[in-house]
Design a protein around this motif. Structure first.
Motif, PDB file in Angstrom:
ATOM      1  N   ARG A  77       5.209  -2.067  -5.421  1.00  0.00           N
ATOM      2  CA  ARG A  77       3.764  -2.607  -6.048  1.00  0.00           C
ATOM      3  C   ARG A  77       4.535  -3.213  -7.328  1.00  0.00           C
ATOM      4  O   ARG A  77       4.822  -2.601  -8.475  1.00  0.00           O
ATOM      5  N   VAL A  97      -4.847   1.450  -3.379  1.00  0.00           N
ATOM      6  CA  VAL A  97      -4.338   0.792  -2.635  1.00  0.00           C
ATOM      7  C   VAL A  97      -3.004   1.227  -1.822  1.00  0.00           C
ATOM      8  O   VAL A  97      -2.975   1.141  -0.844  1.00  0.00           O
ATOM      9  N   SER A  98      -2.069   1.652  -2.480  1.00  0.00           N
ATOM     10  CA  SER A  98      -0.872   2.178  -2.139  1.00  0.00           C
ATOM     11  C   SER A  98      -1.027   3.266  -1.193  1.00  0.00           C
ATOM     12  O   SER A  98      -0.587   3.532   0.011  1.00  0.00           O
ATOM     13  N   HIS A 114      -7.146  -6.001  -9.549  1.00  0.00           N
ATOM     14  CA  HIS A 114      -6.524  -4.820 -10.370  1.00  0.00           C
ATOM     15  C   HIS A 114      -7.126  -5.206 -11.645  1.00  0.00           C
ATOM     16  O   HIS A 114      -6.980  -6.128 -12.367  1.00  0.00           O
ATOM     17  N   SER A 170      -1.170 -12.461  -6.767  1.00  0.00           N
ATOM     18  CA  SER A 170      -1.394 -13.715  -5.824  1.00  0.00           C
ATOM     19  C   SER A 170      -1.410 -14.952  -6.292  1.00  0.00           C
ATOM     20  O   SER A 170      -1.019 -15.006  -7.297  1.00  0.00           O
ATOM     21  N   TYR A 229      -4.240  -9.587  -6.889  1.00  0.00           N
ATOM     22  CA  TYR A 229      -3.067  -9.146  -6.012  1.00  0.00           C
ATOM     23  C   TYR A 229      -3.217  -9.438  -4.451  1.00  0.00           C
ATOM     24  O   TYR A 229      -4.293  -9.476  -4.030  1.00  0.00           O
ATOM     25  N   THR A 230      -2.011  -9.785  -4.033  1.00  0.00           N
ATOM     26  CA  THR A 230      -1.918  -9.956  -2.596  1.00  0.00           C
ATOM     27  C   THR A 230      -0.940  -8.610  -2.079  1.00  0.00           C
ATOM     28  O   THR A 230      -0.004  -8.377  -2.432  1.00  0.00           O
ATOM     29  N   PHE A 231      -1.773  -7.954  -1.168  1.00  0.00           N
ATOM     30  CA  PHE A 231      -1.058  -6.597  -0.689  1.00  0.00           C
ATOM     31  C   PHE A 231      -0.728  -6.936   0.900  1.00  0.00           C
ATOM     32  O   PHE A 231      -1.661  -7.449   1.601  1.00  0.00           O
ATOM     33  N   GLY A 283       3.220  -5.193  -2.817  1.00  0.00           N
ATOM     34  CA  GLY A 283       2.048  -5.825  -3.564  1.00  0.00           C
ATOM     35  C   GLY A 283       2.432  -6.832  -4.535  1.00  0.00           C
ATOM     36  O   GLY A 283       3.556  -6.279  -5.512  1.00  0.00           O
ATOM     37  N   GLN A 340      -6.172  -9.347  -0.314  1.00  0.00           N
ATOM     38  CA  GLN A 340      -6.129  -9.492  -1.610  1.00  0.00           C
ATOM     39  C   GLN A 340      -7.228  -8.732  -2.321  1.00  0.00           C
ATOM     40  O   GLN A 340      -8.396  -8.716  -1.740  1.00  0.00           O
ATOM     41  N   CYS A 397      -2.791  -7.696   5.846  1.00  0.00           N
ATOM     42  CA  CYS A 397      -2.939  -8.199   4.442  1.00  0.00           C
ATOM     43  C   CYS A 397      -4.082  -8.534   3.975  1.00  0.00           C
ATOM     44  O   CYS A 397      -5.007  -8.650   4.647  1.00  0.00           O
TER      45      CYS A 397
END
Length: 220
Positions: free
Chosen positions: A129, A45-46, A202, A164, A212-214, A161, A199, A197
């Motif tokens: 993160r 994701v990153s 992981h 959530s 997670y929320t990113f 990140g 979600q 944005c």
């Protein structure tokens, strides 16, 4: 961490900087990185943010709470030249350096609490993160946002990140602040505009699903 310590965290929701440091040093001294909940051999994701924004190889990058994360390995492999890793835990940084070997000299290592960070330069990319969500008090959160604003160059990027609003309430024995997309956007809205944005889940090494929320933000 002993049970008394855990209860203290649960009841007060806030720990001192010294206790925080002791806690994370113990985590990195007693656990292999592949055992901790946030472990990712490839932080997909990153890395997707770097691809999405076509971040140039000369960009000055700060990885907040990067510690023993593998993001730095991938950024070096991709040819990024100015990677800075900040972490509260000296042990986490030591382990990352050992893993990287001679490549560790290509990285600028910053051993400090992010809330004590005094930037000497501007960064084009701020990545975080699973560090920001450990801040619980409004003053801590406001201080983080202020430091980020002071640290990021004009039109620079923040990639962040957090757990959530449907995610865990604790991580590594410490309470966290959960963030919906709306809540995370609101926190950074004084200085940053949301660009993207989403979600996602992981899966920890132990097979636990964490939500997670990113978000990516552009500095005004």
């Amino acid at each position: 961490m002993n049970q008394t310590g855990k209860n203290l965290y649960d009841q007060n929701q806030v720990i001192s900087s010294l206790d925080k440091l002791k806690h994370w040093e113990k985590i990195y001294q007693t656990k292999d990185f592949t055992e901790v909940g946030w472990y990712q051999k490839t932080p997909k994701v990153s890395l997707s943010f770097f691809e999405e924004f076509k971040i140039h190889k000369e960009a000055k990058i700060l990885d907040v709470g990067g510690g023993d994360s593998f993001l730095v390995d991938h950024l070096l492999d991709l040819g990024y030249l100015h990677v800075h890793v900040l972490d509260l835990s000296a042990k986490a940084i030591e382990k990352a350096k050992e893993r990287l070997g001679k490549d560790a000299s290509k990285v600028t290592w910053i051993n400090t609490d992010i809330l004590d960070f005094e930037p000497k330069q501007k960064f084009d990319v701020w990545h975080d993160r699973a560090a920001f969500h450990f801040l619980l008090e409004s003053k801590e959160i406001e201080n983080y946002v202020r430091i980020a604003n002071e640290s990021i160059s004009e039109d620079g990027l923040m990639l962040i990140g957090t757990f959530s609003d449907q995610g865990p309430t604790h991580c590594s024995g410490l309470p966290v602040t959960q963030y919906s997309i709306e809540k995370l956007t609101e926190v950074f809205s004084p200085y940053f505009q949301k660009t993207n944005c989403f979600q996602t889940d992981h899966i920890t090494p132990g097979g636990v699903r964490q939500h997670y929320t990113f978000c990516s933000f552009r500095k005004y």
